[in-house]
Design a protein around this motif. Structure first.
Motif, PDB file in Angstrom:
ATOM      1  N   VAL A 145       0.413  -1.306   0.231  1.00  0.00           N
ATOM      2  CA  VAL A 145      -0.015   0.137  -0.302  1.00  0.00           C
ATOM      3  C   VAL A 145       0.762   1.101   0.163  1.00  0.00           C
ATOM      4  O   VAL A 145       1.551   1.255   0.783  1.00  0.00           O
ATOM      5  CB  VAL A 145      -1.207  -0.212   1.725  1.00  0.00           C
ATOM      6  N   TRP A 146       1.127   2.258  -1.202  1.00  0.00           N
ATOM      7  CA  TRP A 146       1.193   3.237  -1.249  1.00  0.00           C
ATOM      8  C   TRP A 146       1.146   4.586  -1.177  1.00  0.00           C
ATOM      9  O   TRP A 146       0.018   4.999  -1.961  1.00  0.00           O
ATOM     10  CB  TRP A 146       2.323   3.575  -2.431  1.00  0.00           C
ATOM     11  N   ILE A 147       1.029   5.455  -0.664  1.00  0.00           N
ATOM     12  CA  ILE A 147       0.679   6.661   0.050  1.00  0.00           C
ATOM     13  C   ILE A 147       1.478   7.407  -0.196  1.00  0.00           C
ATOM     14  O   ILE A 147       2.449   7.729   0.173  1.00  0.00           O
ATOM     15  CB  ILE A 147      -0.326   6.375   1.370  1.00  0.00           C
ATOM     16  N   ARG A 148       1.286   9.013  -1.044  1.00  0.00           N
ATOM     17  CA  ARG A 148       1.427   9.655  -1.848  1.00  0.00           C
ATOM     18  C   ARG A 148       1.291  10.739  -2.068  1.00  0.00           C
ATOM     19  O   ARG A 148       0.064  10.990  -2.330  1.00  0.00           O
ATOM     20  CB  ARG A 148       3.148   9.339  -3.073  1.00  0.00           C
ATOM     21  N   GLN A 149       1.830  11.975  -2.439  1.00  0.00           N
ATOM     22  CA  GLN A 149       1.421  13.184  -1.968  1.00  0.00           C
ATOM     23  C   GLN A 149       1.282  13.115  -4.187  1.00  0.00           C
ATOM     24  O   GLN A 149       1.407  12.431  -4.897  1.00  0.00           O
ATOM     25  CB  GLN A 149       2.064  14.448  -2.673  1.00  0.00           C
ATOM     26  N   PRO A 150       0.290  13.286  -5.434  1.00  0.00           N
ATOM     27  CA  PRO A 150      -0.325  13.667  -6.375  1.00  0.00           C
ATOM     28  C   PRO A 150       0.633  13.838  -6.907  1.00  0.00           C
ATOM     29  O   PRO A 150       0.718  13.414  -8.579  1.00  0.00           O
ATOM     30  CB  PRO A 150      -1.476  14.449  -5.860  1.00  0.00           C
ATOM     31  N   ASN A 151       1.428  14.639  -7.046  1.00  0.00           N
ATOM     32  CA  ASN A 151       2.780  15.400  -7.536  1.00  0.00           C
ATOM     33  C   ASN A 151       3.913  14.677  -8.191  1.00  0.00           C
ATOM     34  O   ASN A 151       5.111  14.836  -7.863  1.00  0.00           O
ATOM     35  CB  ASN A 151       2.801  16.241  -7.807  1.00  0.00           C
ATOM     36  N   TYR A 152       4.192  13.217  -7.034  1.00  0.00           N
ATOM     37  CA  TYR A 152       5.386  12.060  -6.596  1.00  0.00           C
ATOM     38  C   TYR A 152       6.132  12.519  -7.949  1.00  0.00           C
ATOM     39  O   TYR A 152       7.245  12.417  -8.061  1.00  0.00           O
ATOM     40  CB  TYR A 152       4.948  10.867  -5.567  1.00  0.00           C
ATOM     41  N   GLY A 153       6.074  12.101  -9.126  1.00  0.00           N
ATOM     42  CA  GLY A 153       6.255  11.947 -10.080  1.00  0.00           C
ATOM     43  C   GLY A 153       6.440  10.151 -10.533  1.00  0.00           C
ATOM     44  O   GLY A 153       7.692   9.988 -10.988  1.00  0.00           O
ATOM     45  N   LEU A 154       6.733   9.368  -9.773  1.00  0.00           N
ATOM     46  CA  LEU A 154       6.336   8.107 -10.196  1.00  0.00           C
ATOM     47  C   LEU A 154       5.261   7.113 -10.254  1.00  0.00           C
ATOM     48  O   LEU A 154       4.885   7.755  -9.348  1.00  0.00           O
ATOM     49  CB  LEU A 154       7.571   7.085  -9.812  1.00  0.00           C
ATOM     50  N   SER A 155       5.222   6.288 -11.063  1.00  0.00           N
ATOM     51  CA  SER A 155       3.728   5.436 -11.148  1.00  0.00           C
ATOM     52  C   SER A 155       3.793   4.207 -10.218  1.00  0.00           C
ATOM     53  O   SER A 155       5.405   4.279 -10.203  1.00  0.00           O
ATOM     54  CB  SER A 155       3.373   5.004 -12.392  1.00  0.00           C
ATOM     55  N   ASP A 156       3.324   3.202 -10.262  1.00  0.00           N
ATOM     56  CA  ASP A 156       2.854   2.218  -9.636  1.00  0.00           C
ATOM     57  C   ASP A 156       4.192   1.100  -9.510  1.00  0.00           C
ATOM     58  O   ASP A 156       5.796   0.735  -8.546  1.00  0.00           O
ATOM     59  CB  ASP A 156       1.692   1.410  -9.679  1.00  0.00           C
ATOM     60  N   LYS A 157       4.883   0.612 -10.791  1.00  0.00           N
ATOM     61  CA  LYS A 157       5.347   0.198 -11.223  1.00  0.00           C
ATOM     62  C   LYS A 157       6.609   0.438 -11.241  1.00  0.00           C
ATOM     63  O   LYS A 157       7.149  -0.368 -10.738  1.00  0.00           O
ATOM     64  CB  LYS A 157       5.057  -0.539 -12.375  1.00  0.00           C
ATOM     65  N   PRO A 158       7.615   1.474 -11.739  1.00  0.00           N
ATOM     66  CA  PRO A 158       8.161   1.965 -11.022  1.00  0.00           C
ATOM     67  C   PRO A 158       9.106   1.942 -10.269  1.00  0.00           C
ATOM     68  O   PRO A 158      10.266   2.134  -9.437  1.00  0.00           O
ATOM     69  CB  PRO A 158       8.847   3.310 -12.073  1.00  0.00           C
TER      70      PRO A 158
END
Length: 385
Positions: A145-158
């Protein structure tokens, strides 16, 4: 921001390049990641599913993780109350109630759950209220479960690939702690495996009548996907951009006649048109093709404001329980992995596949899901049907 995130993940990789000592495999586990941090793994704070929602320990809103999200917590066990707050906004959980309250007395469901002295909150509600983003990602030893700010800069798989080494490190620590705490001879009747953990499921579990709605971003392959669904008498939902609706009038008519759900795919980041304008254009194109309209929409890249605007226009916005757009459904292996993931989900599920599905992969999934006892249904303006 993107460079900073990439630099932090590169630091992870450098810090964990040394090989980890071998450990025995446990049942499936759930990692928690916040921004660039993979948090320690323990049974007491491990995420779990309940009622179709994934719950996370409120203790993540402390320390470095708190700084990454900008949310703090105040937990008063004597009063049975938890408050999450950020920038003048707050959610207050009465631990004996099934809901939370915001500053203005607005009600948010579901409420918190307390397990073994740890308070857990639904990731979906917290993320939506505080304008965060969360994902449940398949990883080597289970899910994260990954939580982050919306402008984090990476998608799930990377992100999952870059976080592999810190995950292996906390997993190794977790297994060593369980083995050290287990009585001599093991805790599973001599099987050599640690005891099960919260949220773990047998990956071979049956679907047992679970209702599944596959949701696609419709492109040039929509007709082939419709062929596969028709072969298995299965339902799904197809989301078209307004431009695709203009191009694929014949496919729209076929899907409507077949009983498949049709929705509009709008891009909240479109610099030329608002979400409302895209939804209006999509319905105009759909009406020209089928003499019908839809109130079903998927808002790509949309925060709470974009979703609210669509709802105010009368649309039901798809918010899938599972986002599998980063994982290909193009062969039997991908199909089996999706079935395993759904088997670990507690309840019916809408699955967003984006454009990651092919006709062979869909046929393999429909066959495997049917064998496992699942039901593939359409997702409509009223939800799963």
């Amino acid at each position: 921001m993107k460079r900073r995130a990439a630099a932090l993940l590169l630091a992870f990789l450098l810090a964990f390049q040394l090989s980890l000592p071998p450990v025995r495999a446990a049942d499936r586990v759930y990692f928690t990641a916040v921004g660039s941090y993979v948090l320690p793994l323990s049974d007491n704070t491990m995420p779990f599913w309940s009622g179709g929602y994934v719950y996370i320990a409120s203790s993540i809103f402390t320390g470095a993780a708190r700084e990454a999200l900008g949310i703090s917590q105040v937990l008063n066990n004597d009063q049975g109350r938890l408050v999450l707050y950020s920038g003048g906004r707050s959610l207050t959980y009465n631990l004996s109630a099934s809901y939370a309250l915001d500053n203005d007395g607005g009600t948010y469901y579901p409420g918190a759950i307390q397990r073994n002295g740890t308070v857990f909150v639904p990731a979906n509600t917290v993320s939506r209220y505080f304008d965060l983003v969360y994902s449940v990602i398949e990883v080597e030893h289970g899910s994260m479960v990954w939580i982050r700010q919306p402008n984090y800069g990476l998608s799930d798989k990377p992100y999952a690939d870059a976080a592999r080494y810190p995950m292996n490190s906390v997993y190794a620590d977790y297994i060593r702690a369980k083995e050290a705490a287990a009585p001599e001879g093991g805790s599973s009747g001599g099987s050599g495996r640690p005891s099960s953990v919260p949220g773990s499921q047998d990956p071979a579990a049956e679907l047992d009548g679970k209702r599944i709605s596959l949701c696609f971003q419709a492109g040039s392959g929509a007709s082939l996907l419709a062929d596969a669904l028709e072969s298995y008498d299965a339902g799904a939902a197809f989301f078209f951009t307004p431009e695709e609706m203009e191009r694929q009038g014949g496919t729209l008519r076929r899907l409507a006649a077949q009983g498949q759900s049709i929705g509009i795919l709008a891009d909240a980041g479109d610099p030329d048109r608002t979400v409302a304008e895209q939804l209006e254009a999509g319905n105009a194109a759909l009406f020209r093709a089928t003499c019908g309209k839809t109130r079903l929409a998927y808002i790509r890249g949309g925060g709470s404001q974009a979703l609210q605007a669509a709802r105010e226009a009368g649309f039901r916005c798809l918010q899938p329980e599972l986002d599998r757009s980063g994982y290909d459904l193009r062969n039997a292996a991908g199909a089996q992995e999706l079935v395993r993931r759904l088997a670990s989900w507690r309840g019916d599920a809408a699955v967003w596949l984006g454009d990651a599905a092919s006709s062979p992969g869909l046929r393999a999934f429909l066959s495997a899901a049917k064998e496992a006892g699942g039901v593939c249904a359409a997702y409509t303006e009223a939800g799963l049907r």
